[in-house]
Scaffold this motif. Sequence first.
Motif: not given
Length: 302
Positions: A265-269
Motif C-alpha cells: 500500500m505504501e508503494a501504491l501511495f
Amino acid sequence: MKTIVSVSVGSSARDHEVQLSLMGEQFVIRRQGTDGDFAKALDMLRQLDGQVDAIGLGGLDIYLRCGRDKYALRDGKIMMDSVKTTPVVDGSGLKDTLERATVQKLEKDGRIAIKGRKVLLVSAMDRFGLAEAIIQAGANVVFGDMIFAMGIDKPLHSLNELSHYAKLLLPDLSQLPISLLYPTGKKQNRITPSKLTEPYYREAEIIAGDFHFIRQHMPSRLDGKVILTNTVTSADIEELRRRGVAWLATTTPELQGRSFGTNVMEALFISILGKKWDEVVPDDYLQLIQKLNFQPRIEKLQ
C-alpha cells in the motif's frame, strides 16, 4: 497504467495480483514471494528496477523505529540498495500513520472496543505507531517482541520498557539475517503451537500485529478473540473462523478479496504522490487515505 510490485522473502503461496482504478488511473498491484530465497529476491529487484513504478519490500523491514530512534536492518538495507531507480519502501510510513488512524476508527466505530481490553501486540518494534495508539486508547498491553522474535519469556508492558530493550538489543539484532527473527519462506505456511506463547494467546482479548507472527504459533482455539492485523488471504480468514475468532480487523483495506501488506500500500501511495520516500510526511499519507476513502476492514467471523 502503473505497476506496483511487492518482492517478498515470504512464501510464494501467498502471491496475488489485482487491477484497479484509483483517482482516474489504472494500477496493477502484484505480490511476488521468493520462499525465503534472499538471492532470488535481490535478482528480482534488480530486474524490476526501472521497469515498474514502485516496489515494496515484503517479509522484512528496512528500518525499525522505536520512539525517536531508528535502526537499519542489514538485510533490508541490502535489498533497498540493490534498486537504483525505482522508489522502494517497506511499509513503515503507513505503519506509523494508517495503523494509528485504524485504532482511532475502531474506537469510533464501536464494534471492537479497545479501552480496558487485554491486548497482545506480538511485535511492537516493527509497529511503534500501532503500539502507541493502542496504549493511548487505554488498553492493557503485552508487547511480545522478546517472546515471538527471540523465544524469551519476557513480556513488556510499557513504551518505556519497549524503548529500553530496543536500545539494548536492536543494534546487534539488526545485523542478523532476517530469517532468524521473523517467519520467512515456507515457515509462513506452517503453524507450530508453542507452550511459550500459548498463555499469552489465551489471556489476550485482542491479538494485534504482523499476521505471520500471529499465525506462526496460533493455538487450535481462539474463541471470542479479536485479530487486529495487516495482510490476510481468504484462506487465512477461514482458518481464523475455524479456530473461533470472533472479529477480524485489518489496517489495510480489502482489495478484491485480499488485504495487502503495508509495504504494498505504501508503494501504491508513493506512485500516486510522485515524491521520494524521504520527502513524504505523515500528512501526505493521511490526506491520500481520505481522498481514496480507504477504510479498515472490519469483519465479524462468528
